[in-house]
Design a protein around this motif. Structure first.
Motif, short mmCIF file in Angstrom:
data_model
loop_
_atom_site.label_atom_id
_atom_site.label_comp_id
_atom_site.label_asym_id
_atom_site.label_seq_id
_atom_site.Cartn_x
_atom_site.Cartn_y
_atom_site.Cartn_z
N ILE A 405 -12.14 51.96 52.92
CA ILE A 405 -12.14 50.87 53.90
C ILE A 405 -10.73 50.35 54.17
CG2 ILE A 405 -14.50 50.09 53.42
CD1 ILE A 405 -13.25 47.83 51.68
N SER A 406 -9.70 51.09 53.76
CA SER A 406 -8.33 50.57 53.84
C SER A 406 -7.93 50.20 55.26
CB SER A 406 -7.34 51.59 53.27
OG SER A 406 -7.38 52.80 54.00
N GLN A 407 -8.48 50.91 56.26
CA GLN A 407 -8.11 50.61 57.65
C GLN A 407 -8.63 49.26 58.11
OE1 GLN A 407 -10.32 52.85 56.66
NE2 GLN A 407 -11.90 53.29 58.19
N HIS A 408 -9.52 48.66 57.33
CA HIS A 408 -10.10 47.37 57.68
C HIS A 408 -9.39 46.18 57.02
CE1 HIS A 408 -13.73 49.12 59.55
NE2 HIS A 408 -13.68 50.01 58.60
N MET A 409 -8.41 46.42 56.14
CA MET A 409 -7.83 45.36 55.33
C MET A 409 -6.53 44.86 55.95
SD MET A 409 -10.26 45.30 53.24
CE MET A 409 -9.63 43.94 52.26
N LEU A 410 -6.58 43.71 56.59
CA LEU A 410 -5.39 43.14 57.23
C LEU A 410 -4.41 42.65 56.17
CD1 LEU A 410 -4.84 41.12 60.29
CD2 LEU A 410 -4.45 39.85 58.18
N HIS A 411 -3.14 43.06 56.31
CA HIS A 411 -2.10 42.72 55.34
C HIS A 411 -1.22 41.59 55.86
CE1 HIS A 411 -3.50 46.28 53.46
NE2 HIS A 411 -2.88 47.12 54.26
N PHE A 412 -0.76 40.75 54.95
CA PHE A 412 0.14 39.65 55.31
C PHE A 412 0.92 39.22 54.08
CE2 PHE A 412 -3.97 37.86 54.11
CZ PHE A 412 -3.63 36.96 53.12
N LEU A 413 2.03 38.54 54.31
CA LEU A 413 2.80 37.91 53.25
C LEU A 413 2.87 36.40 53.44
CD1 LEU A 413 5.72 40.48 52.97
CD2 LEU A 413 3.70 40.29 51.51
N GLU A 414 2.54 35.93 54.63
CA GLU A 414 2.44 34.48 54.90
C GLU A 414 1.29 34.26 55.85
OE1 GLU A 414 7.09 32.90 54.58
OE2 GLU A 414 6.00 32.70 56.47
N ASN A 415 0.65 33.11 55.72
CA ASN A 415 -0.21 32.54 56.74
C ASN A 415 -0.26 31.05 56.49
OD1 ASN A 415 -2.45 31.89 54.96
ND2 ASN A 415 -3.08 34.04 55.06
N HIS A 416 -1.07 30.32 57.25
CA HIS A 416 -1.04 28.86 57.16
C HIS A 416 -1.52 28.32 55.83
CE1 HIS A 416 -5.17 29.76 58.40
NE2 HIS A 416 -5.49 28.60 57.85
N ASP A 417 -2.26 29.13 55.05
CA ASP A 417 -2.76 28.68 53.75
C ASP A 417 -1.82 29.00 52.60
OD1 ASP A 417 -5.29 27.49 54.34
OD2 ASP A 417 -6.11 29.48 54.74
N GLU A 418 -0.93 29.95 52.79
CA GLU A 418 -0.10 30.44 51.69
C GLU A 418 1.29 29.82 51.73
OE1 GLU A 418 -1.75 31.99 49.57
OE2 GLU A 418 -3.47 32.61 50.78
N GLN A 419 1.94 29.86 50.58
CA GLN A 419 3.30 29.34 50.49
C GLN A 419 4.26 30.20 51.31
OE1 GLN A 419 3.64 29.62 46.22
NE2 GLN A 419 3.39 27.42 45.94
N ARG A 420 5.24 29.54 51.90
CA ARG A 420 6.30 30.26 52.58
C ARG A 420 7.12 31.06 51.56
NH1 ARG A 420 6.30 30.73 58.26
NH2 ARG A 420 5.83 28.72 59.23
N ILE A 421 7.46 32.29 51.91
CA ILE A 421 8.23 33.15 51.00
C ILE A 421 9.52 32.47 50.58
CG2 ILE A 421 9.45 35.34 50.82
CD1 ILE A 421 7.40 36.32 53.06
N ALA A 422 10.20 31.82 51.52
CA ALA A 422 11.51 31.23 51.25
C ALA A 422 11.43 29.91 50.50
CB ALA A 422 12.27 31.04 52.56
#
Length: 626
Positions: A405-422
């Motif tokens: 199902i890997s083609q269905h898994m949206l990847h991200f490093l930031e969004n409105h719920d998560e901490q900013r990387i910086a």
């Protein structure tokens, strides 16, 4: 919004009796249109903040003090810059009209009570009227729907697709559908409020008890203590309703989602389902068969209300939806609604916020979702690696476990719920995420998402009011300083960015543009990390490598997650890849596609294939076989 989130989800599974999951390696037909030859890149913008040029940033500041972004800020220039970044879809967050603390009574909108609103600008996940848009976002609130329709049109004219939120699990504590289409009854209008549960009630009730405002913690006061005629610790709701996260208390906890009420989808309070379930073989069926299954079925009233909401926005030209807390709603409802959306628009982009890997395949195969958040596996693992607390070896079982199902898994490093990387709470330096960004964008066929400001290193350092530093506040009127420097007073030319910020944005631009144009990234994947760990001198678990290929493009991708050390070694392709790529003995030129400053080649001899790699700290190579 996610205090004790995982506990909430666990309780929800017990309550809703979710269907058991598939076996991890069981192959199922994808709901995606697999003729897709290139990847999708989603750009999430918090619409209220994107165009705001005000730099005051007063805690609990008003719209007039701190400013607000508008639909009109998304000019053709802004949209073209987003498109040129390598984006295919824009997720406009915070579009449906949600509760806000601002007087719009002149436009027929009732005031909202600060006692049941988080922040001054309000949470976008406490929707007050699904048939209109947030009045804050319009130059003329009386004309707000027309202004959003113009934004949809502008976005399409700039060759971008439009995604908005639908929040099916809960609505604002005071929902008022004043813009319902003809014949549409409001949520709760026909409910029997004398009982806790009725199949066709839209809400759950606590008969005999009135709602009580939660007891504030840590000296919290609505609006930061500012006087307001409705901020008196009282909100009239009789009988009280269940709270959005499932709390059945008339006085919910302060950390409950007390600004919202839970929607009833025909799940009895003891967890039994009060509707027909899908036959097991429907895992194999397409959306048309799902649509036909539900066509003549009697379903709970809330199902029909949300289906009609989704179709309302689809008919306006919205290309897809991000579904908030999708796993807190029964999977059968998603089959019902998503199949109806696909009948209207077969190419609709349907994304579920979901955190339980055991349920992934149910929501794809039975719920007909296109994409799911890859939060608790890939994102969390990459965060640990970036923070120096995890090994790249841990990436191998993740990709193996998701291979079907890997083609269905949206990847991200930031969004409105998560901490900013910086932010210091994450890693404190945006550049540390470069290898993780390369991996997220290139490791499989799934979409990549970035959050506005990520590409220029926004640290979310402001004390906004209800929101706290490290996450750009979704509750307050606030500015986004690094993003504002790129926006440059509405010219959208990056004129105020520092040199390092310009270089970071250029990195994302090169990466994402390669991502959306590469046929190999929509093709095959094999990790070569394990082989190199056992056979290559100086290779280690701060490095990760894999290959991607299609008929016309072959890539070797290697990343260095270490922020201090450079690594040089002769990376090897295993014999299986020599065979798969039909490589003959000889020397093959390799072109580095990301930085375009590395010169190397692949040497194949006697069933061995090696390429010299010299990676600087945080550097990644995307090597294309010529």
């Amino acid at each position: 919004m996610k205090k004790s989130l995982y506990q909430i989800i666990t309780v929800s599974f017990l309550l809703f009796g979710m269907i058991s999951c598939d076996k991890p390696n069981e192959k199922k037909e994808s709901t995606l249109q697999m003729e897709q030859t290139h990847k999708v890149v989603v750009y999430q913008v918090f619409t209220r903040l994107f165009g705001n040029t005000n730099t005051t940033n007063k805690a609990w500041g008003t719209l007039e003090e701190n400013g607000v972004g508008k639909f009109s800020d998304f000019t053709d220039k802004a949209l073209q810059e987003i498109k040129d970044l390598g984006v295919t879809h824009i997720w406009y967050t915070g579009i449906p009209h949600h509760a806000v603390i601002r007087d719009y009574t002149a436009y027929g909108i009732s005031d909202d009570d600060p006692d049941v609103v988080k922040g001054r600008a309000g949470s976008p996940y406490a929707v007050k009227d699904y048939y209109n848009v947030n009045p804050d976002l319009a130059d003329d609130p009386a004309n707000r729907m027309a202004e959003f329709e113009s934004l949809i049109q502008r976005t399409h004219q700039n060759d971008l697709k439009v995604i908005i939120d639908i929040v099916p699990n809960h609505v604002a504590r005071r929902y008022e559908g004043k813009n319902n289409p003809k014949g549409v009854r409001d949520f709760g209008a026909d409910d029997d409020t004398n009982v806790e549960y009725n199949r066709n009630n839209n809400f759950y009730y606590i008969p005999g008890k009135s709602f009580e405002v939660p007891i504030a913690l840590n000296e919290y006061r609505p609006l930061g203590g500012e006087k307001h005629p409705l901020s008196n610790g009282i909100f009239e709701e009789n009988p009280a309703k269940w709270t959005g996260n499932g709390s059945r208390e008339a006085r919910p906890d302060f950390y409950d989602w007390y600004e919202t009420v839970k929607i009833n989808y025909g799940i009895k309070p003891d967890g039994r389902k009060d509707f027909e379930e899908l036959p097991p073989h429907f895992r194999e069926e397409d959306y048309k068969a799902h649509f036909d299954f539900w066509k003549n079925k009697d379903v709970p009233d809330s199902w029909k209300k949300f289906r009609d909401i989704a179709l309302f926005w689809t008919k306006k030209g919205v290309d897809g939806f991000r579904f908030d807390m999708a796993e807190m709603v029964p999977v059968e409802f998603w089959s019902f609604m998503n199949s109806a959306i696909k009948m209207e628009n077969p190419k609709a982009f349907l994304l579920a916020e979901i955190y339980n890997p055991r349920e992934y395949r149910n929501y794809i195969h039975l719920g007909k979702m296109d994409y799911l958040y890859d939060k608790v596996e890939l994102y969390d693992t990459l965060k640990n690696i970036m923070q120096g607390r995890g090994s790249t070896d841990n990436l191998i079982p993740i990709q193996q476990g998701l291979s079907d199902i890997s083609q269905h898994m949206l990847h991200f490093l930031e969004n409105h719920d998560e901490q900013r990387i910086a932010s210091p709470e994450f890693v404190g330096k945006a550049e540390i995420a470069k290898p993780a960004a390369v991996l997220s964008a290139t490791i499989d066929q799934a979409p990549m998402m970035i959050y506005f400001g990520q590409e220029v290193g926004e640290p979310a350092a402001e004390n906004a009011g209800f929101g706290s530093p490290s996450r750009t506040s979704i509750f307050d009127y606030i500015g986004v300083p690094h993003h504002q420097r790129w926006m440059n007073k509405g010219t959208f030319d990056g004129g105020q960015l520092s040199q390092s910020e310009k270089e970071l944005r250029d990195f994302y631009k090169r990466l994402l543009n390669f991502t959306v144009k590469s046929p190999a990234l929509a093709g095959n994947y094999a990790e070569i990390h394990a082989f190199n760990r056992g056979n290559t001198e100086w290779y280690n678990d701060r490095v990760f490598s894999y290959v991607r290929w299609s008929q016309n493009q072959k890539l070797i991708i290697v990343t260095n997650f270490d922020s201090d050390k450079a690594f040089g070694f002769e990376l090897q392709l295993p014999p299986s890849m020599i065979e798969a790529w039909e490589l003959k003995d000889g020397e093959y030129d390799l072109e580095e596609k990301l930085y375009q400053n590395a010169q190397t080649n692949l040497i194949v001899s006697a069933n061995q294939a090696k390429v010299r790699v010299d990676l600087k700290p945080l550097e990644s190579w995307i090597l294309q076989l010529k």
